[in-house]
Design an enzyme around this catalytic site. Structure first.
Site, PDB file in Angstrom:
ATOM      1  N   ASP A 148     -45.010  35.983   3.936  1.00 22.24           N
ATOM      2  CA  ASP A 148     -44.769  37.010   2.924  1.00 22.24           C
ATOM      3  C   ASP A 148     -45.519  36.604   1.661  1.00 22.24           C
ATOM      4  O   ASP A 148     -45.094  35.682   0.951  1.00 22.24           O
ATOM      5  CB  ASP A 148     -43.270  37.135   2.631  1.00 22.24           C
ATOM      6  CG  ASP A 148     -42.472  37.752   3.769  1.00 22.24           C
ATOM      7  OD1 ASP A 148     -42.842  37.534   4.941  1.00 22.24           O
ATOM      8  OD2 ASP A 148     -41.474  38.440   3.486  1.00 22.24           O
ATOM      9  N   LYS A 211     -44.405  45.323   1.687  1.00 21.08           N
ATOM     10  CA  LYS A 211     -43.057  44.955   1.264  1.00 21.08           C
ATOM     11  C   LYS A 211     -42.884  45.330  -0.195  1.00 21.08           C
ATOM     12  O   LYS A 211     -43.792  45.130  -1.008  1.00 21.08           O
ATOM     13  CB  LYS A 211     -42.857  43.452   1.475  1.00 21.08           C
ATOM     14  CG  LYS A 211     -41.519  42.890   1.044  1.00 21.08           C
ATOM     15  CD  LYS A 211     -41.462  41.399   1.381  1.00 21.08           C
ATOM     16  CE  LYS A 211     -40.233  40.730   0.776  1.00 21.08           C
ATOM     17  NZ  LYS A 211     -40.181  39.274   1.073  1.00 21.08           N
ATOM     18  N   LYS A 247     -41.137  46.838   4.591  1.00 18.84           N
ATOM     19  CA  LYS A 247     -39.986  45.975   4.330  1.00 18.84           C
ATOM     20  C   LYS A 247     -39.483  46.187   2.911  1.00 18.84           C
ATOM     21  O   LYS A 247     -40.074  45.686   1.959  1.00 18.84           O
ATOM     22  CB  LYS A 247     -40.354  44.504   4.547  1.00 18.84           C
ATOM     23  CG  LYS A 247     -39.206  43.526   4.263  1.00 18.84           C
ATOM     24  CD  LYS A 247     -39.640  42.094   4.503  1.00 18.84           C
ATOM     25  CE  LYS A 247     -38.565  41.096   4.070  1.00 18.84           C
ATOM     26  NZ  LYS A 247     -38.989  39.685   4.288  1.00 18.84           N
TER      27      LYS A 247
END
Length: 311
Positions: A148, A211, A247
């Site tokens: 991430d 995300k 996400k």
């Protein structure tokens, strides 16, 4: 859609493409998100939705106070969220700092729960590229299957889209076989149009997921922003043939909220995204409420608080 090589071939072409995306109707976007939040699902579907939401969780601890013991407890919870009920599914992944990746890798080996690690100077992104890439490689070497990363918001807001694109490309290469989730930190981007542009920029650079947030600033995931990102991945698939996941992270704490997000997914991107492969929740406390609601559905009574989840 114009060929990707042509779109990303120069700073000018990239800017032209990103600023040529349709402007976001703020009122319409927020109204649709609010309308979808009122949708109800049948009781028979609620149990399925709760189990699906559990399977979509990236159970996360990203604190300076993290210890190996804390991470081991989190991994145990990820593998067996409800020790009293073996029918309860495991979560999708555990997300930790790179320094804790070796601990988590040992705990999760063979469990089917994936190991995710934040990287690239999370949460600020303020570090030289060489340092960011070294951190990514170290996390992957320690067993991370997902990375991430955070984008350089300063570069993006300054309009240096080519620099952001090149950095994501470099991080994607450093990931090797690991999946790359690109954190936009939407609360710092200054509006919906920039969220759309940043989503497309990340996807053009090779993101496997986009995300919303780090969870480290007050403005984290919101339904309108998530809806907008779902539209982006839907349109990207239609234009390129490549599917990208979404996400939302930060501030999603209740089963009711999680189910509302699942409705957003189904109604915006479509049922093809209703899978942990394509949609995740970045959360820590959400799992406890999902377990409480799951117990209520199966036994008629709420479970007591669980002391294992890291908040």
């Amino acid at each position: 859609m114009t060929g990707l090589a042509e779109v990303t071939g120069s700073e000018r072409a990239l800017r032209t493409f990103l600023h040529g995306l349709p402007g976001v109707d703020r009122v319409g976007l927020e109204r649709r998100a609010a309308m979808l939040a009122t949708r109800s699902i049948k009781a028979s579907a609620k149990a399925y939705a709760i189990d699906l939401a559990i399977r979509m969780i990236d159970l996360t601890t990203l604190e300076g106070s993290d210890t190996p013991g804390r991470v081991r407890s989190l991994c145990a919870k990820a593998r067996r969220p409800d020790p009293a009920d073996p029918s309860c599914p495991a979560v999708a992944a555990v997300c930790v700092y790179p320094s804790m990746a070796p601990v988590a890798a040992g705990e999760l080996h063979g469990s089917g729960v994936r190991l995710a690690s934040v990287a690239t100077a999370f949460p600020s992104g303020q570090a030289p590229l060489a340092v960011k890439l070294a951190e990514v490689r170290a996390a992957v070497a320690a067993g991370a299957e997902e990375i991430d990363m955070v984008i350089s918001r300063g570069e993006f807001l300054a309009g240096r889209y080519g620099a952001v694109h090149e950095e994501i490309v470099a991080v994607k290469q450093a990931c090797g076989d690991a999946h790359l989730k690109v954190i936009l930190e939407t609360g710092e981007l200054g509006g919906y149009d920039n969220v759309r542009r940043a989503s497309w920029l990340a996807m053009l650079a090779g993101a496997d997921f986009v995300k919303t947030s780090t969870g480290k600033i007050p403005i984290a995931a919101t339904p309108p922003v998530t809806l907008l990102m779902l539209e982006a991945v839907r349109d990207f698939l239609a234009g390129t043939g490549r599917q990208v996941g979404v996400k939302p992270a930060g501030g999603i704490r209740s089963s009711k909220d999680a189910i509302r997000y699942l409705v957003l997914v189904n109604e915006t991107a479509g049922p093809g995204w209703l899978s942990p492969q394509w949609f995740r929740f970045g959360a820590s406390s959400l799992l406890n409420d999902l377990l409480r609601q799951r117990t209520k559905l199966t036994t008629g009574a709420y479970a007591g608080p669980d002391d294992v989840t890291v908040d």
